[in-house]
Design an enzyme around this catalytic site. Structure first.
Site, PDB file in Angstrom:
ATOM      1  N   ASN A   1     -12.829  -3.509   2.530  1.00  0.00           N
ATOM      2  CA  ASN A   1     -13.798  -2.427   2.662  1.00  0.00           C
ATOM      3  C   ASN A   1     -14.733  -2.450   1.454  1.00  0.00           C
ATOM      4  O   ASN A   1     -14.272  -2.566   0.316  1.00  0.00           O
ATOM      5  CB  ASN A   1     -13.073  -1.076   2.736  1.00  0.00           C
ATOM      6  CG  ASN A   1     -12.203  -0.964   3.979  1.00  0.00           C
ATOM      7  OD1 ASN A   1     -12.582  -1.441   5.045  1.00  0.00           O
ATOM      8  ND2 ASN A   1     -11.035  -0.355   3.834  1.00  0.00           N
TER       9      ASN A   1
ATOM     10  N   HIS B   1     -10.203  -5.294  -3.234  1.00  0.00           N
ATOM     11  CA  HIS B   1      -8.854  -5.554  -2.711  1.00  0.00           C
ATOM     12  C   HIS B   1      -8.955  -5.951  -1.256  1.00  0.00           C
ATOM     13  O   HIS B   1      -9.779  -5.428  -0.510  1.00  0.00           O
ATOM     14  CB  HIS B   1      -7.954  -4.328  -2.871  1.00  0.00           C
ATOM     15  CG  HIS B   1      -8.550  -3.060  -2.351  1.00  0.00           C
ATOM     16  ND1 HIS B   1      -9.492  -2.332  -3.058  1.00  0.00           N
ATOM     17  CD2 HIS B   1      -8.368  -2.395  -1.192  1.00  0.00           C
ATOM     18  CE1 HIS B   1      -9.841  -1.275  -2.367  1.00  0.00           C
ATOM     19  NE2 HIS B   1      -9.194  -1.288  -1.218  1.00  0.00           N
TER      20      HIS B   1
ATOM     21  N   ASP C   1       0.846  -1.193   0.000  1.00  0.00           N
ATOM     22  CA  ASP C   1       0.000   0.000   0.000  1.00  0.00           C
ATOM     23  C   ASP C   1       0.886   1.249   0.000  1.00  0.00           C
ATOM     24  O   ASP C   1       1.893   1.314   0.706  1.00  0.00           O
ATOM     25  CB  ASP C   1      -0.917  -0.022   1.233  1.00  0.00           C
ATOM     26  CG  ASP C   1      -2.077   0.936   1.097  1.00  0.00           C
ATOM     27  OD1 ASP C   1      -3.227   0.472   1.012  1.00  0.00           O
ATOM     28  OD2 ASP C   1      -1.835   2.174   1.082  1.00  0.00           O
TER      29      ASP C   1
ATOM     30  N   GLY D   1     -15.457   2.962   3.974  1.00  0.00           N
ATOM     31  CA  GLY D   1     -14.223   3.682   3.677  1.00  0.00           C
ATOM     32  C   GLY D   1     -13.530   3.222   2.404  1.00  0.00           C
ATOM     33  O   GLY D   1     -12.357   3.537   2.205  1.00  0.00           O
ATOM     34  N   GLN D   2     -14.246   2.494   1.548  1.00  0.00           N
ATOM     35  CA  GLN D   2     -13.615   2.076   0.294  1.00  0.00           C
ATOM     36  C   GLN D   2     -13.354   3.297  -0.575  1.00  0.00           C
ATOM     37  O   GLN D   2     -14.245   4.130  -0.785  1.00  0.00           O
ATOM     38  CB  GLN D   2     -14.506   1.081  -0.461  1.00  0.00           C
ATOM     39  CG  GLN D   2     -13.826   0.521  -1.715  1.00  0.00           C
ATOM     40  CD  GLN D   2     -14.663  -0.541  -2.445  1.00  0.00           C
ATOM     41  OE1 GLN D   2     -15.825  -0.763  -2.103  1.00  0.00           O
ATOM     42  NE2 GLN D   2     -14.066  -1.169  -3.430  1.00  0.00           N
TER      43      GLN D   2
ATOM     44  N   HIS E   1      -6.891  -5.870   2.183  1.00  0.00           N
ATOM     45  CA  HIS E   1      -5.726  -5.347   2.895  1.00  0.00           C
ATOM     46  C   HIS E   1      -5.174  -6.469   3.775  1.00  0.00           C
ATOM     47  O   HIS E   1      -5.945  -7.072   4.552  1.00  0.00           O
ATOM     48  CB  HIS E   1      -6.128  -4.196   3.824  1.00  0.00           C
ATOM     49  CG  HIS E   1      -6.697  -2.982   3.137  1.00  0.00           C
ATOM     50  ND1 HIS E   1      -5.985  -1.806   2.985  1.00  0.00           N
ATOM     51  CD2 HIS E   1      -7.916  -2.746   2.582  1.00  0.00           C
ATOM     52  CE1 HIS E   1      -6.731  -0.901   2.377  1.00  0.00           C
ATOM     53  NE2 HIS E   1      -7.919  -1.445   2.120  1.00  0.00           N
TER      54      HIS E   1
END
Ligand code: AMP
Length: 114
Positions: free
Chosen positions: A87, A100, A30, A93-94, A102
């Site tokens: 998310n 994806h 990230d 909070g996407q 995390h």
């Protein structure tokens, strides 16, 4: 050219710090890590989020989870423990609408998350 930033990473149109790849998924660090180890595992085939998943996407979703397992093993964080977060949508909070997971590790993670 795709408008999706993660599709562009898959296509090698923009750079990423790739840590794992197979036929189904790509995993890269990230840009703004929130843990000492913070990697995103994405399916190579575009899907916006779990919300949009069809029953036929069961293999794709499984590959993302197995990709998270492989990343944790590669990073050496599997034994200590890690969190896999997906998310979905604005309230979660996407911010990037290419599914994806995390993979977060390397510090003690609180629960419940914020
Ligand atoms: P989310 O908020 O769950 O949609 O997560 C999107 C994540 O993608 C954020 O943690 C961003 O820091 C990360 N991100 C956005 N663009 C890039 C990029 N080009 N390379 C790596 N990570 C990125």
């Amino acid at each position: 050219m795709s408008a999706c930033i993660f599709c562009r990473i898959v296509a090698r149109e923009i750079p990423a710090d790739i840590v794992h790849e197979n036929d189904h998924v790509l995993a890269f660090r990230d840009l703004r890590p929130v843990a000492p180890s913070h990697v995103l595992v994405i399916p190579k085939r575009h899907i916006d989020s779990v919300r949009e998943a069809e029953t036929d996407d069961v293999e794709l979703l499984g590959h993302v989870m197995i990709g998270a397992r492989d990343v944790a093993q590669k990073l050496g964080v599997a034994a200590g423990g890690y969190r896999v977060v997906v998310n979905n949508g604005d309230d979660a909070g996407q911010t990037v609408f290419h599914l994806h997971a995390h993979v977060l590790a390397g510090r003690s993670l609180v629960w419940p998350p914020g």
